[in-house]
Design a protein around this motif. Structure first.
Motif, mmCIF file in Angstrom:
data_model
loop_
_atom_site.group_PDB
_atom_site.id
_atom_site.type_symbol
_atom_site.label_atom_id
_atom_site.label_comp_id
_atom_site.label_asym_id
_atom_site.label_seq_id
_atom_site.Cartn_x
_atom_site.Cartn_y
_atom_site.Cartn_z
ATOM 1 N N LYS A 1 0.861 -1.197 0.000
ATOM 2 C CA LYS A 1 0.000 0.000 0.000
ATOM 3 C C LYS A 1 0.888 1.235 0.000
ATOM 4 O O LYS A 1 1.937 1.237 0.647
ATOM 5 C CB LYS A 1 -0.852 0.080 1.278
ATOM 6 C CG LYS A 1 -1.758 -1.097 1.552
ATOM 7 C CD LYS A 1 -2.512 -0.870 2.877
ATOM 8 C CE LYS A 1 -3.467 -2.015 3.194
ATOM 9 N NZ LYS A 1 -4.127 -1.838 4.509
ATOM 10 N N GLN B 1 -3.285 0.132 -3.706
ATOM 11 C CA GLN B 1 -2.969 -1.133 -3.024
ATOM 12 C C GLN B 1 -2.854 -2.267 -4.036
ATOM 13 O O GLN B 1 -3.667 -2.356 -4.948
ATOM 14 C CB GLN B 1 -4.092 -1.518 -2.056
ATOM 15 C CG GLN B 1 -4.422 -0.455 -1.059
ATOM 16 C CD GLN B 1 -5.315 -0.936 0.043
ATOM 17 O OE1 GLN B 1 -5.683 -2.114 0.084
ATOM 18 N NE2 GLN B 1 -5.675 -0.052 0.942
ATOM 19 N N GLU C 1 2.312 -5.115 3.978
ATOM 20 C CA GLU C 1 1.596 -5.677 5.131
ATOM 21 C C GLU C 1 1.408 -7.182 4.968
ATOM 22 O O GLU C 1 1.055 -7.660 3.882
ATOM 23 C CB GLU C 1 0.196 -5.053 5.252
ATOM 24 C CG GLU C 1 0.213 -3.574 5.545
ATOM 25 C CD GLU C 1 -1.200 -3.005 5.776
ATOM 26 O OE1 GLU C 1 -1.307 -1.781 5.807
ATOM 27 O OE2 GLU C 1 -2.166 -3.793 5.912
ATOM 28 N N ALA C 2 1.605 -7.906 6.061
ATOM 29 C CA ALA C 2 1.242 -9.330 6.074
ATOM 30 C C ALA C 2 -0.275 -9.428 5.932
ATOM 31 O O ALA C 2 -1.003 -8.497 6.296
ATOM 32 C CB ALA C 2 1.686 -9.963 7.381
ATOM 33 N N ALA D 1 -3.910 -10.318 6.888
ATOM 34 C CA ALA D 1 -4.686 -10.619 8.101
ATOM 35 C C ALA D 1 -5.699 -11.709 7.745
ATOM 36 O O ALA D 1 -6.500 -11.520 6.829
ATOM 37 C CB ALA D 1 -5.411 -9.362 8.577
ATOM 38 N N GLU E 1 -14.841 -8.074 9.168
ATOM 39 C CA GLU E 1 -14.328 -6.744 9.470
ATOM 40 C C GLU E 1 -15.309 -6.015 10.383
ATOM 41 O O GLU E 1 -16.514 -5.998 10.135
ATOM 42 C CB GLU E 1 -14.102 -5.952 8.184
ATOM 43 C CG GLU E 1 -12.979 -6.570 7.360
ATOM 44 C CD GLU E 1 -12.562 -5.716 6.177
ATOM 45 O OE1 GLU E 1 -11.918 -4.672 6.383
ATOM 46 O OE2 GLU E 1 -12.885 -6.101 5.052
ATOM 47 N N ASN F 1 -6.799 -2.337 11.616
ATOM 48 C CA ASN F 1 -6.401 -2.090 10.226
ATOM 49 C C ASN F 1 -5.949 -0.643 10.093
ATOM 50 O O ASN F 1 -4.805 -0.364 9.784
ATOM 51 C CB ASN F 1 -7.563 -2.401 9.271
ATOM 52 C CG ASN F 1 -7.223 -2.022 7.834
ATOM 53 O OD1 ASN F 1 -6.060 -1.999 7.453
ATOM 54 N ND2 ASN F 1 -8.233 -1.693 7.054
ATOM 55 N N GLU F 2 -6.859 0.283 10.359
ATOM 56 C CA GLU F 2 -6.456 1.692 10.309
ATOM 57 C C GLU F 2 -7.395 2.538 11.154
ATOM 58 O O GLU F 2 -8.464 2.082 11.563
ATOM 59 C CB GLU F 2 -6.396 2.203 8.869
ATOM 60 C CG GLU F 2 -7.699 2.150 8.122
ATOM 61 C CD GLU F 2 -7.549 2.684 6.686
ATOM 62 O OE1 GLU F 2 -6.438 3.011 6.249
ATOM 63 O OE2 GLU F 2 -8.580 2.769 6.007
HETATM 64 P P1 AMP Z 1 -7.569 -0.068 3.797
HETATM 65 O O1 AMP Z 1 -7.511 0.925 2.687
HETATM 66 O O2 AMP Z 1 -6.281 -0.214 4.526
HETATM 67 O O3 AMP Z 1 -8.730 0.178 4.717
HETATM 68 O O4 AMP Z 1 -7.877 -1.492 3.112
HETATM 69 C C1 AMP Z 1 -9.056 -1.734 2.382
HETATM 70 C C2 AMP Z 1 -9.529 -3.167 2.576
HETATM 71 O O5 AMP Z 1 -8.523 -4.092 2.149
HETATM 72 C C3 AMP Z 1 -9.783 -3.549 4.029
HETATM 73 O O6 AMP Z 1 -11.084 -3.168 4.423
HETATM 74 C C4 AMP Z 1 -9.618 -5.060 3.978
HETATM 75 O O7 AMP Z 1 -10.775 -5.691 3.432
HETATM 76 C C5 AMP Z 1 -8.493 -5.241 2.994
HETATM 77 N N1 AMP Z 1 -7.182 -5.278 3.688
HETATM 78 C C6 AMP Z 1 -6.427 -4.192 3.993
HETATM 79 N N2 AMP Z 1 -5.293 -4.571 4.612
HETATM 80 C C7 AMP Z 1 -5.321 -5.915 4.703
HETATM 81 C C8 AMP Z 1 -4.419 -6.893 5.242
HETATM 82 N N3 AMP Z 1 -3.246 -6.561 5.779
HETATM 83 N N4 AMP Z 1 -4.809 -8.197 5.170
HETATM 84 C C9 AMP Z 1 -5.979 -8.560 4.606
HETATM 85 N N5 AMP Z 1 -6.852 -7.683 4.067
HETATM 86 C C10 AMP Z 1 -6.535 -6.372 4.112
#
Ligand code: AMP
Length: 358
Positions: A148, A159, A183-184, A186, A191, A268-269
């Motif tokens: 990302k 991403q 990122e590893a 998850a 969620e 996550n964030e």
């Molecule tokens: P984010 O923009 O970081 O909120 O990521 C968007 C979506 O991607 C999240 O709501 C998750 O469904 C998926 N996601 C993000 N990071 C990960 C992770 N490290 N492992 C698995 N799924 C992820």
């Protein structure tokens, strides 16, 4: 601590989208005046507020004007330049949340480092500034892993999943060879998110958890209160409290969580603002997230967070907003339309809360 801001005071909001609009509506109900800063004339928030300054978010004159007319200034998005916050403070306005929360939320590496430092565990990660860093990160974290951009990512943009080391070079160029985080993965079962708030006096309030369903990287539905066991609820509260206190935060904050099962949660964030996954509170709680944010930044006591209804919140994107005709005829549906003229594909136009009283 400053005295509570009395009704009749002016609140400034950076950003004129739907979040600014709903903040403005909540502020108005508490007797405040609201001035919006947004580059787009006639913004959704500007149209329900006392005034709008039409200028860029880093326009020095506009920020000085806003900082002088408003006693407190807040924002509806996290990518506010740090220099804008300084300018507002120089002009005499309180700014909430403060610069530390923004700096942490603007950079995914800073964010994860902070979260882990307060015991809010995240996935393992590696900062990436070059293709060599990326290859080393893949070695360390294994595959699949998610690359990302460190900054400016939202709704799944910027991403790329990497399934093997051979994909590294393509992934690095796909994100524009920008500073990044690897990122590893998850291994979550679902969620969740938790909306929480901290007042000027340090009081903390936490709403029940929401369960979130995304489609194409964009939030589609939130079910709240989510059906979770006591251990998960307790852990989410601990995480929220640690983050709020760790940032000396004032206002509402959204925390996105990965539920690994058995009460184990990863963060996550975080979003230092009202959050789409908190829209259910408008029809599920006596004090919704928008009023809560206004209360917090104005130095008022925080409101109650218990749910009096179970809510299914659904975003209406693009021309889905046309469903208003049929939805308006349904008894248990509350429509929240953002007043946006143009229904571009994927644009958040409205949401509906389907309400079941508990
Ligand atoms: P984010 O923009 O970081 O909120 O990521 C968007 C979506 O991607 C999240 O709501 C998750 O469904 C998926 N996601 C993000 N990071 C990960 C992770 N490290 N492992 C698995 N799924 C992820």
């Amino acid at each position: 601590m400053a005295a509570p801001l009395p009704p009749g005071s002016t609140i400034g909001v950076l950003g004129g989208g739907q979040l600014g609009r709903m903040l403005s509506q909540a502020a108005s109900r508490l007797g405040f005046n609201v001035v919006i800063l947004d580059p787009e004339e006639n913004s959704p928030a500007g149209r329900v507020s006392q005034g709008q300054v039409v200028a860029a978010y880093d326009d020095a004159t506009a920020l000085t004007v806003l900082g002088k007319v408003a006693q407190v200034v807040t924002f509806e998005f996290e990518n506010v330049p740090a220099s804008s916050i300084e300018r507002l403070a120089e002009a005499g306005a309180l700014v909430a949340p403060g610069p530390r929360a923004l700096a942490v939320a603007q950079d995914r590496v800073e964010e994860k480092t902070f979260l882990n430092s307060v015991g809010a565990t995240t996935v393992d990660f590696a900062p990436v500034d070059s293709l060599d860093d990326l290859l080393a990160g893949l070695e360390q974290l294994g595959t699949p892993a998610l690359l990302k951009t460190r900054r400016d990512g939202y709704d799944g943009k910027g991403q790329v999943w990497i399934r093997s080391a051979e994909m590294a070079a393509d992934a690095w160029s796909a994100i524009g060879e920008k500073p990044a985080i690897l990122e590893a993965r998850a291994a979550f079962i679902r969620e969740l998110s938790v909306i929480c708030a901290r007042g000027r006096d340090g009081a903390v309030a936490v709403y029940p958890l929401g369960e979130n369903i995304h489609s194409g990287g964009v939030l589609k539905t939130t079910l709240a209160p989510a059906k979770v066991d006591a251990a998960t609820e307790t852990r989410a509260r601990e995480i929220a409290t640690a983050i709020l206190n760790g940032l000396d935060y004032v206002g509402v904050l959204g925390v996105e969580l990965f539920d690994l099962g058995n009460g184990k949660l990863l963060v996550n964030e975080i979003a230092p603002r009202v959050h789409n996954t908190g829209h259910w509170t408008q029809d599920g709680c006596v004090c919704d997230q928008f009023e809560q944010h206004i209360r917090a930044i104005a130095g008022w006591p925080l409101g109650p967070t218990e749910a009096h209804a179970r809510v299914e919140m659904t975003n209406l994107l693009g021309d889905e907003v046309e469903q208003w005709r049929t939805l308006a005829a349904e008894a248990d549906v509350r429509l929240h339309l953002y007043g946006k003229a143009e229904a571009r594909p994927g644009r958040k136009m409205a949401h509906v809360n389907r309400v079941r009283v508990l």
